[in-house]
Design a protein around this motif. Structure first.
Motif, PDB file in Angstrom:
ATOM      1  N   ILE A   1      79.799  27.885  28.198  1.00  0.00           N
ATOM      2  CA  ILE A   1      79.661  28.793  29.339  1.00  0.00           C
ATOM      3  C   ILE A   1      80.895  29.693  29.376  1.00  0.00           C
ATOM      4  O   ILE A   1      82.024  29.214  29.289  1.00  0.00           O
ATOM      5  CB  ILE A   1      79.534  27.999  30.650  1.00  0.00           C
ATOM      6  CG1 ILE A   1      78.247  27.155  30.638  1.00  0.00           C
ATOM      7  CG2 ILE A   1      79.551  28.932  31.849  1.00  0.00           C
ATOM      8  CD1 ILE A   1      78.069  26.275  31.863  1.00  0.00           C
TER       9      ILE A   1
ATOM     10  N   ALA B   1      73.802  31.677  32.743  1.00  0.00           N
ATOM     11  CA  ALA B   1      73.734  30.284  33.218  1.00  0.00           C
ATOM     12  C   ALA B   1      73.956  30.305  34.720  1.00  0.00           C
ATOM     13  O   ALA B   1      74.994  30.764  35.189  1.00  0.00           O
ATOM     14  CB  ALA B   1      74.800  29.429  32.542  1.00  0.00           C
ATOM     15  N   THR B   2      72.966  29.825  35.446  1.00  0.00           N
ATOM     16  CA  THR B   2      73.020  29.999  36.898  1.00  0.00           C
ATOM     17  C   THR B   2      72.388  28.808  37.612  1.00  0.00           C
ATOM     18  O   THR B   2      71.593  28.072  37.024  1.00  0.00           O
ATOM     19  CB  THR B   2      72.299  31.310  37.304  1.00  0.00           C
ATOM     20  OG1 THR B   2      72.362  31.464  38.720  1.00  0.00           O
ATOM     21  CG2 THR B   2      70.840  31.288  36.875  1.00  0.00           C
ATOM     22  N   THR B   3      72.735  28.647  38.867  1.00  0.00           N
ATOM     23  CA  THR B   3      72.019  27.673  39.711  1.00  0.00           C
ATOM     24  C   THR B   3      71.223  28.398  40.792  1.00  0.00           C
ATOM     25  O   THR B   3      70.676  27.771  41.691  1.00  0.00           O
ATOM     26  CB  THR B   3      73.009  26.694  40.378  1.00  0.00           C
ATOM     27  OG1 THR B   3      73.986  27.431  41.111  1.00  0.00           O
ATOM     28  CG2 THR B   3      73.713  25.830  39.345  1.00  0.00           C
ATOM     29  N   ARG B   4      71.174  29.719  40.693  1.00  0.00           N
ATOM     30  CA  ARG B   4      70.461  30.510  41.688  1.00  0.00           C
ATOM     31  C   ARG B   4      69.186  31.103  41.098  1.00  0.00           C
ATOM     32  O   ARG B   4      69.010  31.137  39.883  1.00  0.00           O
ATOM     33  CB  ARG B   4      71.353  31.660  42.197  1.00  0.00           C
ATOM     34  CG  ARG B   4      72.606  31.176  42.922  1.00  0.00           C
ATOM     35  CD  ARG B   4      73.322  32.341  43.579  1.00  0.00           C
ATOM     36  NE  ARG B   4      72.545  32.934  44.645  1.00  0.00           N
ATOM     37  CZ  ARG B   4      72.556  32.507  45.906  1.00  0.00           C
ATOM     38  NH1 ARG B   4      73.309  31.491  46.258  1.00  0.00           N
ATOM     39  NH2 ARG B   4      71.813  33.107  46.821  1.00  0.00           N
TER      40      ARG B   4
ATOM     41  N   TYR C   1      75.478  36.626  42.325  1.00  0.00           N
ATOM     42  CA  TYR C   1      76.349  35.808  41.472  1.00  0.00           C
ATOM     43  C   TYR C   1      77.660  35.437  42.153  1.00  0.00           C
ATOM     44  O   TYR C   1      78.276  34.433  41.821  1.00  0.00           O
ATOM     45  CB  TYR C   1      76.601  36.527  40.153  1.00  0.00           C
ATOM     46  CG  TYR C   1      75.333  36.790  39.381  1.00  0.00           C
ATOM     47  CD1 TYR C   1      74.522  35.730  38.972  1.00  0.00           C
ATOM     48  CD2 TYR C   1      74.925  38.089  39.085  1.00  0.00           C
ATOM     49  CE1 TYR C   1      73.342  35.964  38.288  1.00  0.00           C
ATOM     50  CE2 TYR C   1      73.744  38.326  38.392  1.00  0.00           C
ATOM     51  CZ  TYR C   1      72.955  37.268  37.999  1.00  0.00           C
ATOM     52  OH  TYR C   1      71.781  37.491  37.313  1.00  0.00           O
TER      53      TYR C   1
ATOM     54  N   PHE D   1      77.339  29.275  41.141  1.00  0.00           N
ATOM     55  CA  PHE D   1      78.123  28.057  40.905  1.00  0.00           C
ATOM     56  C   PHE D   1      79.590  28.339  40.585  1.00  0.00           C
ATOM     57  O   PHE D   1      80.496  27.679  41.073  1.00  0.00           O
ATOM     58  CB  PHE D   1      77.494  27.272  39.752  1.00  0.00           C
ATOM     59  CG  PHE D   1      78.078  25.903  39.544  1.00  0.00           C
ATOM     60  CD1 PHE D   1      77.596  24.805  40.251  1.00  0.00           C
ATOM     61  CD2 PHE D   1      79.126  25.709  38.663  1.00  0.00           C
ATOM     62  CE1 PHE D   1      78.139  23.539  40.067  1.00  0.00           C
ATOM     63  CE2 PHE D   1      79.680  24.443  38.474  1.00  0.00           C
ATOM     64  CZ  PHE D   1      79.183  23.367  39.180  1.00  0.00           C
ATOM     65  N   PHE D   2      79.807  29.338  39.751  1.00  0.00           N
ATOM     66  CA  PHE D   2      81.180  29.652  39.349  1.00  0.00           C
ATOM     67  C   PHE D   2      81.806  30.776  40.176  1.00  0.00           C
ATOM     68  O   PHE D   2      82.920  31.220  39.893  1.00  0.00           O
ATOM     69  CB  PHE D   2      81.226  30.023  37.863  1.00  0.00           C
ATOM     70  CG  PHE D   2      80.880  28.884  36.949  1.00  0.00           C
ATOM     71  CD1 PHE D   2      81.755  27.820  36.797  1.00  0.00           C
ATOM     72  CD2 PHE D   2      79.683  28.854  36.258  1.00  0.00           C
ATOM     73  CE1 PHE D   2      81.452  26.756  35.956  1.00  0.00           C
ATOM     74  CE2 PHE D   2      79.364  27.795  35.414  1.00  0.00           C
ATOM     75  CZ  PHE D   2      80.246  26.743  35.267  1.00  0.00           C
ATOM     76  N   GLY D   3      81.057  31.266  41.169  1.00  0.00           N
ATOM     77  CA  GLY D   3      81.585  32.359  41.976  1.00  0.00           C
ATOM     78  C   GLY D   3      81.515  33.704  41.283  1.00  0.00           C
ATOM     79  O   GLY D   3      82.026  34.705  41.789  1.00  0.00           O
ATOM     80  N   LYS D   4      80.899  33.721  40.126  1.00  0.00           N
ATOM     81  CA  LYS D   4      80.650  34.973  39.408  1.00  0.00           C
ATOM     82  C   LYS D   4      79.589  34.727  38.340  1.00  0.00           C
ATOM     83  O   LYS D   4      79.202  33.572  38.108  1.00  0.00           O
ATOM     84  CB  LYS D   4      81.931  35.514  38.777  1.00  0.00           C
ATOM     85  CG  LYS D   4      82.573  34.592  37.756  1.00  0.00           C
ATOM     86  CD  LYS D   4      83.783  35.299  37.161  1.00  0.00           C
ATOM     87  CE  LYS D   4      84.679  34.347  36.384  1.00  0.00           C
ATOM     88  NZ  LYS D   4      85.849  35.001  35.841  1.00  0.00           N
ATOM     89  N   GLN D   5      79.156  35.787  37.691  1.00  0.00           N
ATOM     90  CA  GLN D   5      78.104  35.608  36.698  1.00  0.00           C
ATOM     91  C   GLN D   5      78.644  34.871  35.474  1.00  0.00           C
ATOM     92  O   GLN D   5      79.754  35.169  34.997  1.00  0.00           O
ATOM     93  CB  GLN D   5      77.508  36.953  36.288  1.00  0.00           C
ATOM     94  CG  GLN D   5      76.177  36.790  35.556  1.00  0.00           C
ATOM     95  CD  GLN D   5      75.448  38.105  35.304  1.00  0.00           C
ATOM     96  OE1 GLN D   5      76.000  39.182  35.519  1.00  0.00           O
ATOM     97  NE2 GLN D   5      74.212  38.008  34.849  1.00  0.00           N
ATOM     98  N   ALA D   6      77.870  33.937  34.981  1.00  0.00           N
ATOM     99  CA  ALA D   6      78.267  33.143  33.821  1.00  0.00           C
ATOM    100  C   ALA D   6      77.251  33.332  32.712  1.00  0.00           C
ATOM    101  O   ALA D   6      76.064  33.539  32.974  1.00  0.00           O
ATOM    102  CB  ALA D   6      78.353  31.668  34.201  1.00  0.00           C
TER     103      ALA D   6
END
Lengths: 449, 449
Positions: free
Chosen positions: B157, B171-174, B179, B183-188
């Motif tokens: 990631i 890679a997202t949880t949304r 973003y 999860f990471f506070g920004k786009q991954a």
């Protein structure tokens, strides 16, 4: 010459050539000393430069962090701290270092170092941990390959949302939830385990293993959880839980031996700077016979233990906490112990149901210092029993029909385990935070680099 | 006893025990023959069972695919096709096989086999390719570790969207594009290369490598593209393009030697069934001196070539097609050749600009049979030049500031390359589709298992 090579090989040479990075440079007016690290060895070489050199003043100004190449005379110094030093004849700046270089000599906190993960491999603790990480990886591969295990690259992107271990990341090329129009025509996830896929290969090659990244989208902020980590997952066919525990014990002991033999400087560093007990602790594990105890026995022992656990509500069916696990291996067994035959309710769907119908053929290896290190199980090879378990747990079965079908086509008894590679590294070295043993750690709200 | 072990070791035993899967079972009335594969060796063992056995009729009904354990007498058969056979004394069914088992004796197309990827490791071609895959992985690790290279687990990631090689998965949880709340506070993203990250480690350890999965979200439907694949990416410090090409040549030759030595049965199978030329072809490469030719020389040769290329519009600045690459190595050089010094416009931003300001210090290794096998380059170590290149290409620099900063802190000259592991496996064996050398391939609209 590289420092990681043999000194004997270069002794006959009058001049040696070396490249590396300056760790410190101090100059007394007539004589200067540079600690140079060439990347191949934990310890630095000492360079000595004399004011009679034409470039003495230039060299004296080379800053910490700069890359240089040097030609010099090798001088044995058996009485000194280093076995040799190099008397500089020529020196060249290969890469300068700006004056705001964060890794000046003073120590930084591990927290701060995480913010400069692109530079921290040059700092001692990280230099040691990352080399050890590489050596331990090789230990894993050698252990399995020497015994004929086949290494399988199980997929990272998976369509199985029911792999049974925590929250998953979605892999997508869209910014909405129209997954039927997504790249794969359905929703895709990042794997949480390679086990289900590698079982298919155990039914062809008998002994197989995966070693690769796995992911958890859990909002955990502990020192032992990362969103991305590496896992080792062997799977053995025609094997039961006993065979599985023997394999775990062999692997742990092999790896301990391997790092003590192949990374002695690094392990001495961890013993000195991180965990005074680490070498003794892992040496004892290597020399111990791993004991075995059922979960039910463990519960009985915990119930009559004269210890003030934080969680004192001990009952059959509970999940054990680290404090309980540590009590069992540190106080009761005084060494590594396998806990076996856990209640099926607290274990995964694929574990083999025992004849008592209440427990499953699972094992957790507990070791002094941390508690659980490895989790394994015999797998449920009976189609009907597996099917009933999945129904019981309300699992969607469509995406796992292929997995269930392995039981219909020559699916013999088999077993396997999972070892979190990063945690194993923490265990061996006494490093306390998973963020400090991974090259570029990923945790919630943390995606630098 | 396992078949992959030494026959000599078991010869002194009167009885041997074996477990495995039935490949064929034929019975003539008085005598039955089972081809048994135990997973450890490419070839099967022949079991002979006699009608005097109490369970003769039972054994005769054991279907193809079933898992069995057997005890029997080892009998040397030096005149037979196999060096020995096993006269069955006892036999037990360990896992039955349903009658709809798809892998009956008749042959299936590779296309069909992709639909049963959970079973195909048991079919000869796949059994051979997956074992070779494991052996080749080990060759890679041994090659680098024997020379002191440090293995780095670069992250999967990544927050860098400008790694410079194709479309990326998110890679997202949304299920939306918020973003900043992800999860990471920004786009991954899923990484397309570990190179940028591993460069940071080369500046500490000098010689490093990654070997792990990479991803491309490209809608390619060719036989050489997969959305998930494994890459080998070494990086060497204090090294230029020449050093890089030497390393590539050494690695390729080491790996060829390794598979010929450690997988002779599998390679013979590929020679017989897949590509009659494969052993000769790779042996020649191993014994060749790899030639070198600049891109500009190659263009001149192509322009005067008396060949009807599909693409005949040959000009300086073009990207070469596979037909051009194959002409150069197969017809002109008649062996492996490095093409060097490509126009900077068709190469990545991190490649070192040559003094002519038009080309970069890149190399592609072309080999007979496929064309490009490896791509490498010396990296741009000059901050200002790199900065200007990134501006020229309109790259966002914020997420790569750390990468650029490596040039400010002891960033010496360095070089590296990338080798697609799956394509290397195709090259060695003559397998024609990347989907058939990966355990569970992922391609557009294809996410079974």
């Amino acid at each position: 010459m590289v420092l990681g090579g043999s000194l004997v090989e270069v002794e006959s040479l009058e001049y040696v050539e070396l490249q590396g990075w300056i760790r410190t440079n101090r100059c007394s007016g007539k004589l200067g000393f540079i600690e140079l690290n060439d990347g191949t060895y934990f310890r630095n070489a000492q360079l000595v430069y004399d004011h009679q050199l034409a470039m003495f003043d230039t060299i004296a100004k080379y800053p910490t962090g700069a890359a240089v190449s040097v030609t010099g005379k090798l001088k044995r110094t058996p009485e000194g701290k280093q076995p040799f030093e190099i008397i500089v004849a020529e020196m060249q700046l290969e890469g300068d270092c700006d004056r705001d270089y964060p890794l000046q000599k003073k120590r930084h906190s591990f927290e701060y170092m995480r913010e400069i993960a692109h530079l921290r491999p040059r700092a001692n603790s990280f230099y040691a941990i990352y080399r050890l990480r590489s050596i331990l990886s090789m230990a894993i591969h050698e252990f399995f390959q020497n015994q004929g295990f086949v290494y399988v690259h199980t997929p990272i992107i998976t369509g199985n949302d029911g792999e049974g271990a925590g929250e998953m990341f979605c892999a997508t090329t869209r910014s909405d939830d129209h997954y039927e129009e997504d790249f794969f025509g359905k929703q895709a996830f990042l794997t949480v385990t390679g086990q289900l896929h590698v079982e298919a290969f155990a039914m062809a090659f008998r002994d197989v293993y995966t070693f690769g990244p796995a992911f958890r989208a859990e909002n955990s902020h502990t020192s032992r959880h990362a969103s991305e980590f590496w896992m080792i997952e062997p799977e053995i066919a025609f094997a039961d839980l006993d065979d599985d525990m023997e394999l775990i014990e062999d692997m742990i002991k092999y790896c301990i031996d391997y790092v003590l033999e192949n990374a002695p400087e690094e392990m001495k560093f961890f013993e000195k700077m991180i965990d005074k007990d680490c070498i003794r602790r892992i040496s004892e594990v290597r020399d111990s016979e791993f004991k075995r105890m059922t979960y039910s026995e463990a519960i009985a022992l915990l119930q009559k233990a004269d210890v003030k656990f934080e969680n004192r509500d001990i009952y059959w069916g509970m999940d054990l906490n680290a404090e309980h696990e540590r009590y069992l291996c540190e106080q009761v067994v005084k060494g590594p112990v396998f806990l076996t035959d856990y209640p099926k309710e607290i274990k995964a769907f694929y574990m083999r149901v025992n004849d008592d119908q209440k427990t499953v053929a699972a094992c957790d290896l507990l070791v002094p210092g941390v508690g659980e290190l490895v989790g394994g199980s015999q797998r449920e090879e009976r189609y009907d029993v597996l099917n009933a378990r999945m129904d019981e747990m309300g699992m969607g079965k469509e995406s796992l029909q292929w997995y269930m079908d392995l039981r219909r086509y020559g699916g013999c008894k088999h077993a396997g385990f999972g070892l979190g590679f990063d945690r194993f590294l923490m265990y061996l070295t006494g490093m306390q935070n998973i963020r400090d043993v991974q090259p570029f750690p990923r945790t919630p709200n943390n995606l630098l680099f």
